[in-house]
Design a protein around this motif. Structure first.
Motif, PDB file in Angstrom:
ATOM      1  N   ILE A  17     -10.249  -2.902  -5.848  1.00  0.00           N
ATOM      2  CA  ILE A  17     -10.569  -1.530  -5.461  1.00  0.00           C
ATOM      3  C   ILE A  17      -9.881  -0.534  -6.384  1.00  0.00           C
ATOM      4  O   ILE A  17     -10.490   0.436  -6.843  1.00  0.00           O
ATOM      5  N   LEU A  62     -14.968  -0.710   3.526  1.00  0.00           N
ATOM      6  CA  LEU A  62     -15.325  -2.118   3.369  1.00  0.00           C
ATOM      7  C   LEU A  62     -15.118  -2.898   4.665  1.00  0.00           C
ATOM      8  O   LEU A  62     -15.943  -3.751   5.023  1.00  0.00           O
ATOM      9  N   VAL A  63     -14.040  -2.611   5.374  1.00  0.00           N
ATOM     10  CA  VAL A  63     -13.806  -3.293   6.654  1.00  0.00           C
ATOM     11  C   VAL A  63     -14.898  -2.918   7.654  1.00  0.00           C
ATOM     12  O   VAL A  63     -15.409  -3.775   8.389  1.00  0.00           O
ATOM     13  N   PRO A 116       0.830  -1.212   0.000  1.00  0.00           N
ATOM     14  CA  PRO A 116       0.000   0.000   0.000  1.00  0.00           C
ATOM     15  C   PRO A 116       0.862   1.259   0.000  1.00  0.00           C
ATOM     16  O   PRO A 116       2.047   1.195   0.310  1.00  0.00           O
ATOM     17  N   THR A 124     -11.376   3.539   0.736  1.00  0.00           N
ATOM     18  CA  THR A 124     -12.361   2.542   0.313  1.00  0.00           C
ATOM     19  C   THR A 124     -12.210   1.259   1.117  1.00  0.00           C
ATOM     20  O   THR A 124     -13.208   0.649   1.536  1.00  0.00           O
ATOM     21  N   ALA A 125     -10.968   0.847   1.343  1.00  0.00           N
ATOM     22  CA  ALA A 125     -10.721  -0.360   2.139  1.00  0.00           C
ATOM     23  C   ALA A 125     -11.250  -0.180   3.565  1.00  0.00           C
ATOM     24  O   ALA A 125     -11.860  -1.104   4.132  1.00  0.00           O
ATOM     25  N   ASP A 126     -11.050   0.993   4.142  1.00  0.00           N
ATOM     26  CA  ASP A 126     -11.559   1.255   5.492  1.00  0.00           C
ATOM     27  C   ASP A 126     -13.082   1.120   5.535  1.00  0.00           C
ATOM     28  O   ASP A 126     -13.643   0.566   6.489  1.00  0.00           O
ATOM     29  N   ILE A 172      -8.102  -5.359  -2.415  1.00  0.00           N
ATOM     30  CA  ILE A 172      -7.450  -4.079  -2.667  1.00  0.00           C
ATOM     31  C   ILE A 172      -7.082  -3.912  -4.136  1.00  0.00           C
ATOM     32  O   ILE A 172      -7.106  -2.801  -4.679  1.00  0.00           O
ATOM     33  N   ALA A 227      -7.719   4.133  -2.397  1.00  0.00           N
ATOM     34  CA  ALA A 227      -7.784   2.710  -2.059  1.00  0.00           C
ATOM     35  C   ALA A 227      -7.873   2.517  -0.545  1.00  0.00           C
ATOM     36  O   ALA A 227      -8.633   1.677  -0.051  1.00  0.00           O
ATOM     37  N   ALA A 228      -7.109   3.311   0.206  1.00  0.00           N
ATOM     38  CA  ALA A 228      -7.115   3.183   1.660  1.00  0.00           C
ATOM     39  C   ALA A 228      -8.465   3.562   2.257  1.00  0.00           C
ATOM     40  O   ALA A 228      -8.985   2.873   3.143  1.00  0.00           O
ATOM     41  N   VAL A 264     -10.056  -7.739   2.527  1.00  0.00           N
ATOM     42  CA  VAL A 264     -10.061  -6.402   1.912  1.00  0.00           C
ATOM     43  C   VAL A 264      -8.640  -5.934   1.648  1.00  0.00           C
ATOM     44  O   VAL A 264      -8.252  -5.652   0.510  1.00  0.00           O
ATOM     45  N   HIS A 265      -7.839  -5.835   2.711  1.00  0.00           N
ATOM     46  CA  HIS A 265      -6.526  -5.183   2.623  1.00  0.00           C
ATOM     47  C   HIS A 265      -5.516  -5.967   1.785  1.00  0.00           C
ATOM     48  O   HIS A 265      -4.641  -5.360   1.145  1.00  0.00           O
TER      49      HIS A 265
END
Length: 334
Positions: A176, A312-313, A96, A308-310, A173, A305-306, A168-169
């Motif tokens: 994403i 989703l989590v 990342p 969006t990942a947050d 990712i 991306a970060a 996700v991460h």
């Protein structure tokens, strides 16, 4: 010739050093850095002899290093990126960008303040032939506006240290980044649906998962993440448009007739499936950095991306539709 310094000499760092040394044209690895000196020395030998550092900042400030290749653990990226921006050196940073959205934003702000596009982020799927073909078809306008995307990201299996957020991460990712690039849009909301859990999972992992994303223009995306599918590393993408549907081609393998059956191989390793994409990505970076430009995924893409990942989590935890809220995109990245 672009003189490259590589920060991070673990497994992937060594792979990239071999790639830069043996496959890529126009690059010369002149320095390597790792907190473990022995690992750095081994990596330097792979490059045919390079300077060895145990502090990435010393490598960045080495006048013989034209550009920096960051393959260190994600938690160490922020300091190296800020130091490279201060030094005015082009950077390739494996994903990342940073491990938090806050740190990603620091990098975005620092690069924008510098006035120079210095950072390319390692989202290699943008360089995969199949995704490129889908992108070109969409850009042609022949099939109308994209409406829906159906995607799968399946792995044969993962270890017991792999947990639900890692879906996700560590896995989704890639989608994403790639999917918002395909449709040239950013995300508005995220949701995660958890079906019946496979018998091959464990108490800390809900597997499979269905991740739903909606873009600001209303495009709906579903991504099946199934990391214990057992049968292979299976990546698929179909874009349903107003005047047609575009399905990404799978890697080309021969059709085999044997034992009264017809079969076609499926990859089991992500590095095999996307080997050509890695090569194309790094060659592109070397070519562009040598000309003083960056053309691939940006620091802003890493920030997006970060965030969006947050979301989703959080959606994994709540089961609700979660908003994806980003800072205002700087003109620098438009």
């Amino acid at each position: 010739m672009l003189n490259v310094g590589v920060i991070g000499c673990g497994g992937m760092g060594k792979d990239h050093i071999k790639r830069l040394t043996n496959k890529i044209q126009g690059a010369n690895v002149v320095a390597v850095s790792d907190v473990f000196e022995e690992g750095a020395k081994e990596a330097a030998a792979l490059a045919g002899g390079a300077k060895v550092y145990t502090d990435g900042k010393d490598l960045i400030n080495d006048p013989d290093v034209d550009a920096v290749f960051i393959v260190s653990p994600g938690f160490a990226h922020t300091d190296s990126l800020l130091q490279a921006i201060e030094a005015g050196k082009r950077v390739f940073c494996e994903k990342p960008l940073a491990t938090t959205a806050e740190d990603c934003k620091k990098v975005v702000d620092a690069e924008a303040a510098s006035g120079k596009h210095l950072i390319q982020l390692g989202f290699m799927r943008r360089y995969d032939k199949g995704y490129v073909q889908v992108k070109e078809a969409l850009q042609s306008g022949e099939y109308g506006e994209p409406l829906i995307l159906h995607c799968t990201h399946r792995n044969p299996e993962v270890g017991t240290n792999y947990n639900t957020p890692m879906a996700v991460h560590d896995t989704a990712i890639h989608e994403i980044d790639t999917l918002h690039w395909l449709v040239d849009d950013e995300y508005e909301s995220a949701q995660v649906i958890v079906p019946k859990v496979t018998k091959y999972s464990h108490s800390e992992l809900k597997d499979p998962q269905i991740m739903l994303l909606r873009t600001k223009r209303g495009i709906c995306i579903d991504v099946e993440v199934f990391v214990n599918c057992k049968f292979g590393y299976d990546i698929n993408c179909e874009v349903v448009c107003e005047d047609g549907a575009i399905k990404m081609a799978e890697p080309s393998y021969p059709s085999i007739r044997k034992n009264a059956a017809v079969s076609t191989a499926i990859d089991t390793d992500c590095f095999v499936r996307f080997e050509d994409a890695y090569d194309t990505e790094v060659q592109n970076w070397v070519d562009c950095a040598g000309q003083g430009v960056i053309s691939g995924p940006t620091a802003w893409d890493g920030y997006l991306a970060a965030v969006t990942a947050d979301a989703l989590v959080k959606a994994q935890e709540t089961g609700q539709i979660e908003p994806i809220v980003t800072a205002e995109k700087p003109e620098f990245y438009k």
